[in-house]
Scaffold this active site. Sequence first.
Site, PDB file in Angstrom:
ATOM      1  N   GLY A  12      37.868  69.611 -53.340  1.00  0.00           N
ATOM      2  CA  GLY A  12      39.225  70.151 -53.333  1.00  0.00           C
ATOM      3  C   GLY A  12      40.145  69.629 -54.421  1.00  0.00           C
ATOM      4  O   GLY A  12      41.360  69.591 -54.234  1.00  0.00           O
ATOM      5  N   ASN A  14      40.771  71.183 -57.177  1.00  0.00           N
ATOM      6  CA  ASN A  14      41.573  72.340 -57.594  1.00  0.00           C
ATOM      7  C   ASN A  14      42.681  72.631 -56.586  1.00  0.00           C
ATOM      8  O   ASN A  14      43.795  72.977 -56.959  1.00  0.00           O
ATOM      9  CB  ASN A  14      40.685  73.570 -57.809  1.00  0.00           C
ATOM     10  CG  ASN A  14      40.032  73.550 -59.180  1.00  0.00           C
ATOM     11  OD1 ASN A  14      40.675  73.793 -60.184  1.00  0.00           O
ATOM     12  ND2 ASN A  14      38.742  73.210 -59.211  1.00  0.00           N
ATOM     13  N   ILE A  94      32.004  86.380 -50.648  1.00  0.00           N
ATOM     14  CA  ILE A  94      33.084  87.048 -49.912  1.00  0.00           C
ATOM     15  C   ILE A  94      32.565  88.379 -49.368  1.00  0.00           C
ATOM     16  O   ILE A  94      32.001  89.183 -50.115  1.00  0.00           O
ATOM     17  CB  ILE A  94      34.304  87.287 -50.849  1.00  0.00           C
ATOM     18  CG1 ILE A  94      34.856  85.947 -51.345  1.00  0.00           C
ATOM     19  CG2 ILE A  94      35.386  88.089 -50.161  1.00  0.00           C
ATOM     20  CD1 ILE A  94      35.366  85.024 -50.273  1.00  0.00           C
ATOM     21  N   HIS A 110      36.191  79.693 -62.106  1.00  0.00           N
ATOM     22  CA  HIS A 110      34.786  79.466 -62.452  1.00  0.00           C
ATOM     23  C   HIS A 110      34.721  78.489 -63.624  1.00  0.00           C
ATOM     24  O   HIS A 110      35.460  78.654 -64.608  1.00  0.00           O
ATOM     25  CB  HIS A 110      34.095  80.785 -62.812  1.00  0.00           C
ATOM     26  CG  HIS A 110      32.639  80.606 -63.072  1.00  0.00           C
ATOM     27  ND1 HIS A 110      31.717  80.465 -62.043  1.00  0.00           N
ATOM     28  CD2 HIS A 110      31.949  80.477 -64.229  1.00  0.00           C
ATOM     29  CE1 HIS A 110      30.518  80.270 -62.569  1.00  0.00           C
ATOM     30  NE2 HIS A 110      30.633  80.267 -63.888  1.00  0.00           N
TER      31      HIS A 110
HETATM   32  C1  GAR Z   1      35.058  73.538 -59.487  1.00  0.00           C
HETATM   33  O1  GAR Z   1      34.522  73.029 -60.678  1.00  0.00           O
HETATM   34  C2  GAR Z   1      35.021  75.048 -59.503  1.00  0.00           C
HETATM   35  O2  GAR Z   1      35.279  75.588 -60.751  1.00  0.00           O
HETATM   36  C3  GAR Z   1      33.600  75.302 -59.054  1.00  0.00           C
HETATM   37  O3  GAR Z   1      33.388  74.363 -58.026  1.00  0.00           O
HETATM   38  C4  GAR Z   1      34.150  73.187 -58.302  1.00  0.00           C
HETATM   39  C5  GAR Z   1      34.951  72.820 -57.064  1.00  0.00           C
HETATM   40  O4  GAR Z   1      35.583  71.574 -57.229  1.00  0.00           O
HETATM   41  N1  GAR Z   1      33.416  76.661 -58.624  1.00  0.00           N
HETATM   42  C6  GAR Z   1      32.319  77.370 -58.871  1.00  0.00           C
HETATM   43  O5  GAR Z   1      31.351  76.908 -59.430  1.00  0.00           O
HETATM   44  C7  GAR Z   1      32.365  78.804 -58.385  1.00  0.00           C
HETATM   45  N2  GAR Z   1      31.286  79.575 -58.931  1.00  0.00           N
HETATM   46  P1  GAR Z   1      36.795  71.136 -56.302  1.00  0.00           P
HETATM   47  O6  GAR Z   1      36.369  71.311 -54.840  1.00  0.00           O
HETATM   48  O7  GAR Z   1      37.023  69.696 -56.634  1.00  0.00           O
HETATM   49  O8  GAR Z   1      37.999  71.992 -56.644  1.00  0.00           O
END
Ligand code: GAR
Length: 198
Positions: A12, A14, A94, A110
């Site tokens: 989490g 982001n 989704i 992404h």
């Molecule tokens: C992030 O790097 C996001 O871009 C990626 O998962 C990570 C989540 O990190 N998403 C994907 O790869 C989607 N295809 P977080 O939980 O620390 O935000």
Amino acid sequence: MLRVGVMVSGGGTNLQAILDAIDVGAITNAQVCVVIANNPGAYALERARKHGIEAVCVSPRDYESRDAFNQAFLEKVDSYELDLIVLAGFLVKIPEAMIGKYARRIINIHPSLIPSFCGVGYYGLKVHEAALERGVKVTGATVHFVDEGMDTGPIILQKAVEVREGDTPEVLQRRVMEQAEWIILPKAIDLIANGKVK
Ligand code: GAR
């Protein structure tokens, strides 16, 4: 005020960037009403609770079929009457019914410059492993609207990040987060909340 729901699967960071951006006024006209995870151990849920935001888990493991999960997930999302759904490291596909219902109201972050290193099988660290394997010198992150395909929807924002000699997937992942993801995801939400992207 845009009602935002953030969908998460993991750490989490982001989500944290979004919450921080709202706190400092870098995102205006938006509030996070709920954080929904697909697994109860997601640390993102803890971040939400610490921030006084409702944090709920809807796990496929608690349902006997994918259809049953999809229906429960959609009902949960619907119950918050959201204007925008943000997929912030959400690793569940989704449901199609939801994509139709929330057309141009679901965005995803992404960790590559789409159309590179995206689509089925490219998520999390795997994206950075593939980028290093291919030997690209520049990578980055993309925020896009979610359509029926995998990482195929209209692009909202992208930001490039340099690959450096000796990078490991973990080091590159962290740089892409710091220099791209945590900047463009909050920015995209602010643009949408203020009617600058439709
Ligand atoms: C992030 O790097 C996001 O871009 C990626 O998962 C990570 C989540 O990190 N998403 C994907 O790869 C989607 N295809 P977080 O939980 O620390 O935000």
